[in-house]
Design a protein around this motif. Structure first.
Motif, mmCIF file in Angstrom:
data_model
loop_
_atom_site.group_PDB
_atom_site.id
_atom_site.type_symbol
_atom_site.label_atom_id
_atom_site.label_comp_id
_atom_site.label_asym_id
_atom_site.label_seq_id
_atom_site.Cartn_x
_atom_site.Cartn_y
_atom_site.Cartn_z
ATOM 1 N N LEU A 22 -55.109 -49.223 -10.700
ATOM 2 C CA LEU A 22 -53.804 -49.359 -11.348
ATOM 3 C C LEU A 22 -52.765 -48.449 -10.692
ATOM 4 C CD1 LEU A 22 -55.143 -49.436 -14.998
ATOM 5 C CD2 LEU A 22 -54.015 -51.348 -13.836
ATOM 6 N N LEU A 23 -53.199 -47.260 -10.271
ATOM 7 C CA LEU A 23 -52.286 -46.312 -9.626
ATOM 8 C C LEU A 23 -51.807 -46.794 -8.255
ATOM 9 C CD1 LEU A 23 -54.002 -42.986 -10.672
ATOM 10 C CD2 LEU A 23 -51.657 -43.677 -11.254
ATOM 11 N N LEU A 24 -52.518 -47.731 -7.640
ATOM 12 C CA LEU A 24 -52.052 -48.295 -6.367
ATOM 13 C C LEU A 24 -50.767 -49.090 -6.558
ATOM 14 C CD1 LEU A 24 -55.398 -49.587 -4.784
ATOM 15 C CD2 LEU A 24 -54.073 -47.564 -4.100
ATOM 16 N N ALA A 25 -50.634 -49.735 -7.714
ATOM 17 C CA ALA A 25 -49.446 -50.559 -7.971
ATOM 18 C C ALA A 25 -48.367 -49.797 -8.716
ATOM 19 C CB ALA A 25 -49.838 -51.801 -8.768
ATOM 20 N N ASP A 26 -48.759 -48.786 -9.465
ATOM 21 C CA ASP A 26 -47.809 -47.990 -10.242
ATOM 22 C C ASP A 26 -48.210 -46.531 -10.087
ATOM 23 O OD1 ASP A 26 -46.238 -46.700 -12.129
ATOM 24 O OD2 ASP A 26 -46.487 -48.260 -13.643
ATOM 25 N N PRO A 27 -47.468 -45.756 -9.300
ATOM 26 C CA PRO A 27 -47.875 -44.381 -9.014
ATOM 27 C C PRO A 27 -47.712 -43.406 -10.183
ATOM 28 C CG PRO A 27 -45.793 -44.849 -7.957
ATOM 29 C CD PRO A 27 -46.273 -46.137 -8.557
ATOM 30 N N SER A 28 -47.249 -43.871 -11.330
ATOM 31 C CA SER A 28 -47.040 -42.991 -12.472
ATOM 32 C C SER A 28 -48.136 -43.200 -13.517
ATOM 33 C CB SER A 28 -45.672 -43.246 -13.109
ATOM 34 O OG SER A 28 -45.576 -42.547 -14.334
ATOM 35 N N ALA A 29 -49.024 -42.208 -13.642
ATOM 36 C CA ALA A 29 -50.071 -42.280 -14.665
ATOM 37 C C ALA A 29 -49.459 -42.334 -16.059
ATOM 38 C CB ALA A 29 -51.007 -41.081 -14.536
#
Length: 160
Positions: A22-29
């Motif tokens: 998921l972090l590959l597409a959205d860098p904000s946890a």
């Protein structure tokens, strides 16, 4: 899909979400944590390699479902995994009478994604200028271009 040993399935409630993907597409946890609990999550699973792709889908308003995250392990990119996930979500939406519209958004610098979404039938609807500048603490760059604007696309699902 390029690999017949890949199966798209819904993530089981007992399974942890594939956060690293998921972090590959959205860098904000923090952003992921804000939407993921309300999502239905689908994964692309390879017989030997395990989960290689993820797609998070969020009902946003009556009749509308938004694909809020699509990501594929870097070793599996450009092999049809993302298109397989998205085709499955589109097929499920077409089988669900309550869904009349699918939405998806990506950055202005995400040319590969923009091309894929349009090939699958999504059409651009609008742009939120400076979305990534306002909502992410660090600048995001793709292929030397700053990701500033959020490009929205949608697909109407025929009913009846």
């Amino acid at each position: 899909m390029a690999h017949e040993t890949i199966v798209v399935r819904r993530l089981r409630e007992s399974e942890p979400a594939p956060t690293e993907l998921l972090l590959l597409a959205d860098p904000s946890a923090d952003m992921i944590d804000s939407y993921l609990p309300r999502c239905v999550v689908y994964v692309a699973e390879h017989l030997d390699a395990g989960v290689v792709g993820v797609c998070a889908v969020l009902p946003t308003r009556p009749g509308v479902v938004e694909i809020v995250n699509v990501a594929v392990d870097e070793a599996w990119q450009r092999q049809g995994v993302a298109s397989g996930l998205l085709r499955e979500v589109i097929a499920l939406a077409k089988e669900t009478p309550a869904v009349g519209r699918l939405e998806i958004a990506t950055g202005n610098s995400s040319f590969t994604q923009l091309r894929l979404y349009q090939r699958l039938g999504f059409r651009m609807t609008h742009i939120e200028q400076d979305y990534f500048v306002k909502h992410y603490p660090q600048p995001i760059y793709e292929d030397g271009l700053q990701c500033r604007d959020l490009v929205h696309l949608a697909m109407d699902i025929p009913t009846g």
